[in-house]
Design a protein around this motif. Sequence first.
Motif, short mmCIF file in Angstrom:
data_model
loop_
_atom_site.label_atom_id
_atom_site.label_comp_id
_atom_site.label_asym_id
_atom_site.label_seq_id
_atom_site.Cartn_x
_atom_site.Cartn_y
_atom_site.Cartn_z
N LEU A 142 0.83 -1.20 0.00
CA LEU A 142 0.00 0.00 0.00
C LEU A 142 0.87 1.25 0.00
CD1 LEU A 142 -2.76 1.36 0.24
CD2 LEU A 142 -2.72 0.88 2.70
N PHE A 143 2.01 1.17 0.71
CA PHE A 143 2.96 2.28 0.76
C PHE A 143 4.37 1.70 0.75
CE2 PHE A 143 1.58 1.11 5.02
CZ PHE A 143 2.79 0.84 5.67
N GLU A 144 5.36 2.57 0.74
CA GLU A 144 6.77 2.15 0.75
C GLU A 144 7.31 2.35 2.16
OE1 GLU A 144 8.91 1.18 -1.78
OE2 GLU A 144 7.69 1.48 -3.58
N HIS A 145 7.68 1.26 2.83
CA HIS A 145 8.12 1.35 4.22
C HIS A 145 9.35 2.24 4.39
CE1 HIS A 145 8.83 0.06 8.38
NE2 HIS A 145 10.11 -0.04 8.03
N ASP A 146 10.27 2.19 3.42
CA ASP A 146 11.54 2.90 3.60
C ASP A 146 11.47 4.37 3.18
OD1 ASP A 146 11.33 2.47 0.90
OD2 ASP A 146 13.40 1.83 0.60
N CYS A 147 10.32 4.84 2.69
CA CYS A 147 10.28 6.26 2.30
C CYS A 147 8.90 6.90 2.48
CB CYS A 147 10.75 6.42 0.85
SG CYS A 147 9.76 5.55 -0.38
N TYR A 148 8.03 6.27 3.26
CA TYR A 148 6.70 6.87 3.46
C TYR A 148 6.84 8.15 4.30
CZ TYR A 148 6.60 5.28 8.32
OH TYR A 148 6.88 5.10 9.65
N SER A 149 5.87 9.04 4.16
CA SER A 149 5.84 10.25 4.97
C SER A 149 4.63 10.21 5.89
CB SER A 149 5.78 11.50 4.09
OG SER A 149 4.53 11.61 3.47
N PRO A 150 4.78 10.65 7.14
CA PRO A 150 3.62 10.74 8.04
C PRO A 150 2.51 11.59 7.44
CG PRO A 150 5.64 10.96 9.29
CD PRO A 150 6.03 10.98 7.83
N HIS A 151 2.90 12.61 6.67
CA HIS A 151 1.89 13.46 6.02
C HIS A 151 1.00 12.64 5.09
CE1 HIS A 151 0.20 17.01 4.06
NE2 HIS A 151 0.42 16.40 2.90
N THR A 152 1.61 11.77 4.28
CA THR A 152 0.83 10.93 3.37
C THR A 152 -0.07 9.98 4.15
OG1 THR A 152 2.49 11.04 1.62
CG2 THR A 152 0.98 9.17 1.56
N LEU A 153 0.47 9.39 5.21
CA LEU A 153 -0.33 8.46 6.01
C LEU A 153 -1.57 9.15 6.58
CD1 LEU A 153 2.35 6.48 8.08
CD2 LEU A 153 1.04 5.66 6.12
N LYS A 154 -1.36 10.33 7.16
CA LYS A 154 -2.46 10.96 7.89
C LYS A 154 -3.44 11.70 6.99
CE LYS A 154 0.24 11.52 12.15
NZ LYS A 154 0.85 12.48 13.11
N THR A 155 -2.92 12.44 6.00
CA THR A 155 -3.80 13.30 5.21
C THR A 155 -4.36 12.62 3.97
OG1 THR A 155 -1.99 14.24 3.90
CG2 THR A 155 -2.51 15.31 5.99
N LEU A 156 -3.73 11.52 3.56
CA LEU A 156 -4.22 10.82 2.37
C LEU A 156 -4.77 9.45 2.74
CD1 LEU A 156 -4.46 10.69 -0.76
CD2 LEU A 156 -2.19 9.61 -0.75
N LEU A 157 -3.93 8.60 3.30
CA LEU A 157 -4.31 7.21 3.54
C LEU A 157 -5.36 7.09 4.64
CD1 LEU A 157 -3.91 4.28 2.85
CD2 LEU A 157 -1.86 4.25 4.27
N PHE A 158 -5.06 7.56 5.84
CA PHE A 158 -6.00 7.43 6.95
C PHE A 158 -7.28 8.22 6.68
CE2 PHE A 158 -2.34 6.74 10.22
CZ PHE A 158 -2.08 5.53 9.64
N TYR A 159 -7.12 9.42 6.13
CA TYR A 159 -8.29 10.24 5.84
C TYR A 159 -9.21 9.55 4.84
CZ TYR A 159 -11.06 14.26 4.31
OH TYR A 159 -12.09 15.11 4.01
N GLY A 160 -8.61 8.95 3.80
CA GLY A 160 -9.41 8.26 2.79
C GLY A 160 -10.11 7.04 3.35
N LEU A 161 -9.38 6.21 4.11
CA LEU A 161 -9.97 5.01 4.67
C LEU A 161 -11.05 5.34 5.70
CD1 LEU A 161 -6.76 2.81 5.06
CD2 LEU A 161 -8.46 2.74 3.22
N GLU A 162 -10.83 6.41 6.46
CA GLU A 162 -11.83 6.86 7.44
C GLU A 162 -13.13 7.24 6.74
OE1 GLU A 162 -13.05 7.88 11.36
OE2 GLU A 162 -10.97 7.34 10.89
N ASN A 163 -13.00 7.86 5.57
CA ASN A 163 -14.19 8.30 4.84
C ASN A 163 -14.99 7.15 4.24
OD1 ASN A 163 -14.05 11.02 5.33
ND2 ASN A 163 -12.82 11.49 3.53
N LEU A 164 -14.42 5.96 4.25
CA LEU A 164 -15.13 4.79 3.74
C LEU A 164 -16.08 4.17 4.77
CD1 LEU A 164 -12.26 2.96 1.82
CD2 LEU A 164 -14.19 4.20 0.81
N LYS A 165 -15.97 4.59 6.02
CA LYS A 165 -16.79 3.99 7.07
C LYS A 165 -18.26 4.03 6.70
CE LYS A 165 -13.97 4.84 11.20
NZ LYS A 165 -13.90 5.60 12.47
N PRO A 166 -19.00 2.98 7.02
CA PRO A 166 -18.60 1.78 7.79
C PRO A 166 -18.06 0.64 6.92
CG PRO A 166 -20.95 1.73 7.42
CD PRO A 166 -20.45 2.99 6.76
#
Length: 380
Positions: free
Chosen positions: A62-86
């Motif tokens: 889903l992402f690259e472990h050796d170069c991911y950014s917390p910004h991408t995780l929080k503002t793109l990935l988590f935000y997107g998955l959160e919006n899929l609820k439930p």
Amino acid sequence: MKVKFLHVADFHLDSKFLPLGESQKVRTRRKELAETFKKFIQFANLLKEQEGLDFILIAGDLFEHDCYSPHTLKTLLFYGLENLKPLPVFIAAGNHDPLVSDSPYVTYDWPSNVHIFPDSFQRVEFRPDVHIYGISVTPQNLGNNVLQELKISNPEVINIVVFHGAEKSSEKELFGDCLPFSGEDMAAHPCDYFALGHYHNFRKVPLEGDNIRGYYSGSPEPLNFKELGEHYILKVEVDKNSGVKVEPISFQRRIYKQVEVDCSGISSLEDVKVLIRECKDESAVVNLVLRGEIDPDIRIDLEELAEFIREENIFFSVRIKNATHSEYTPEMVNSSPLAKSFLDVVEKNKDKYPPQLLSVVVKLGLDGIFVREVRNWDEI
């Protein structure tokens, strides 16, 4: 008894896009990759409302472990998955986002609708009639044939398996030994669909034969020059009675393609530039292959061609392969006693060696005699 879901894999969010080289183009492709992920989330929400989507399967990387950014995780990935609820999202980690102690899968709090599979097969009873089996890649299980460890508890229900692994077949063995398995390993289990990640082009599994058990969804965006053509996410419907329906859906922002230019008959490098200009596609990432028989005195300068393509913005990005060959006419060969003697020796030994090897020997020999250098060694 049926279920509808999306199968995706190999987003590689925050990918380095190293083959592109230029930092601005790397940034552009990273933004485009993020936009494709957003489109995927929007599409999933649309299906959820209009067609009753049951869940999403993400089969690793889903992402690259050796170069991911917390910004991408929080503002793109988590935000997107959160919006899929439930809507439930099931993730099996891959070899580029492995389940290790410092992985974001472990160190971050994920949205409550996300389930991350552990390092051995886990069964999730999505419904009494739908069971999902998943496993994540770790350094410890990376080389294991995990399908030999899988046990299906109830063959009568819909059974779906999700993981990130490399199918081994007589035709292809790609990308090393990440959770390797064979078609025979798949056939040993009464499963209705295998949702796989690892190979970046959409294809059936097993690769050989007509007994399709599942698919590699491929990467939603091409990530390097080898990943040509269209890329997809998959909309899947599994019916225990009527079988499996798979619809590939493309959101990709940029096409990667191969362009072949026939350089036969050119009289200078400027002629090659004219031919390349005729293939202009400013948005494409291109494998440019130069082919044809050319005058031995014409030298193909790849650095000059690359600079020309950049200056004229002919392609978004390009990798050039010189597959031309020098054309040695009978007149040229007859003018050189050394060339004639060399070809006589080759002729006398033609029954001792494979034709393909002899063809290479002739090319090397004539290049050495007439232009005093070996050209296109990497093409031999």
